[in-house]
Write an enzyme that holds these catalytic residues in place. Sequence first.
Site, PDB file in Angstrom:
ATOM      1  CE  LYS A 172      -2.170  -3.567  -2.757  1.00 23.37           C
ATOM      2  NZ  LYS A 172      -3.489  -3.359  -2.061  1.00 23.37           N
ATOM      3  CB  THR A 173       1.894   3.450  -4.467  1.00 18.10           C
ATOM      4  OG1 THR A 173       0.726   4.125  -4.921  1.00 18.10           O
ATOM      5  CG2 THR A 173       2.567   2.736  -5.615  1.00 18.10           C
ATOM      6  CB  SER A 283       2.209  -4.576  -2.278  1.00 18.69           C
ATOM      7  OG  SER A 283       0.965  -4.113  -1.867  1.00 18.69           O
ATOM      8  CE  LYS A 440      -6.894  -0.596  -0.105  1.00 21.86           C
ATOM      9  NZ  LYS A 440      -6.394  -0.722  -1.478  1.00 21.86           N
ATOM     10  CE1 TYR A 444       3.684  -7.963   1.953  1.00 18.28           C
ATOM     11  CE2 TYR A 444       1.314  -7.694   2.136  1.00 18.28           C
ATOM     12  CZ  TYR A 444       2.538  -7.215   1.740  1.00 18.28           C
ATOM     13  OH  TYR A 444       2.639  -5.978   1.157  1.00 18.28           O
TER      14      TYR A 444
END
Length: 499
Positions: A172-173, A283, A440, A444
């Site tokens: 998630k980076t 995330s 990706k 939100y």
Amino acid sequence: MYNPENSQTNYISPRTNNRILPVVYLKVIPRQTSGVYTQTLRLQDYPGGAHRLQEMALGGEVFQTLLYTPVSFFMTHFGNYGQDRLATYVLNGAFRFLLAWTRLQLKTGPPNFLAQQHLAFHRQTEAPTSVSAGLPLQSNPCADRRHAEIWPPSSLCDQDLLPSVLIGGPQKTGTTALLTFMAAHPDLVANHIRSQGTFEEPQFFSNNQIYAKGVAWYFDQFPRTPEELDRLHKFPGERQLIRFEKSATYFDSLLAPDRVLALLSSRAKLIFLLKDPLERAYSWYQHQRSHRDEAALRFTFAEVLRASSLEQAASLVRQQLLASADTTNSSSTLAAHLLALNRRCLRPGHYALFLEQWLLRFPPYQILLLDADQLVSAPAVLMDRVQEFLNVGSYVNYSSLLQFDKRKRFFCLSGGPHPAAGRLLHWDRESGLWCLSRGKGRSYPPLVPSEENRHIFRKPMQELYQLLLQRQFWRPRNSSSVLDIIPSWLQRWIHSVPT
Ligand code: A3P
């Protein structure tokens, strides 16, 4: 030889720390390396003189190996090389010395008995969560001519197929964006982007089941034939191709650093992206919600952060089941689930802890640390850094290759189609750009962390800052200060914390 007396003794050197390899009905016994290599020589012709051999037996290395190793296996050429009498001479001497100077009693047995002893001993000493996970480390069969010759698909060694660069995560980076941007470079060849259980990631070094598939499987993850490379618009022969792969699970795997070192050597270059650990956790939480994970759907992010022990998770679950009058759910299963989610959110964010593991095996100047925020806001600048780190043969101007897509709200690739098209990249008809899929860069609500939430990563952030200042991680040529590799979010955080 089985020495029952010393099975509690500490090992004197790594060479006595051999492991047995049980393969279904077969047990592969590690051969003892005592440092003695005898052939059909005469005693006086032994390299260095007869006294060297005598010393090894009478108190020297052979004696000590016998003394300190619970179970030793020696191989002699006695039976085949026309009576290698030096081996018997050395072992005989060592046994006599052992009987004269220690109170050990010698016992012998058939190979199967010895293998059982060895296995039983290592079962006692190895914790079930052994770092090796019971799997032997796999090295590069092409690195040694003798191995390459006997390796079945030996033709694979004709080319340098193993990757020299890994994008290791954490999850998630922005690892997928980085993978697709790098794959668009003519000199860089990514692993096959296949739809498999682990999506585009080989996860070879971090997943035991995949690692057990072996090195040949890993070789297979990389395009090698001219046709395959042609399809990717890469032209071997004309330029030096650099192979790389991305598996975001490597960063926080305790198994991966040793395995990468064993197969790719310390010359491998490693790329890690650093994102504010709380944002990264959020995330991941959103990722799990969109995958309909029950704990993520039922609990708010703040609650997930609070569930840092089984008791806390169980109490949160009880409150929630009571409030919703839910009797269908098993509270213990849900609590375990909630705790697991908490761990997956928080664990990888302990950046310094995991970086230290990599630094034990790789020099810091082989590691490129990238600011995940810069990948979003100024990816062309970040890609210049990547190009310099990898020392690519041809320079790509990413400022024109990467363009901001208003609908996606992220930078996307122009031109194309690109190597990852079809699997990871989708064409935005309106802008004409190639963007990552909906999974990706999700939409939100933004994270609004409380002071309490911020506090969770206070210590890990400080540790990371110290580590970045202390160790010589790779820096661009024009960098005049170590602060150049401190991610923007960490600089902001450091300035905001009262000293
Ligand atoms: P979110 O979906 O939570 O926003 P990974 O590929 O390692 O799983 O990382 C996913 C994250 O990459 C996304 O998390 C997004 O923020 C980030 N990202 C960075 N650059 C991106 C880009 N150009 N397109 C899409 N997502 C990008």
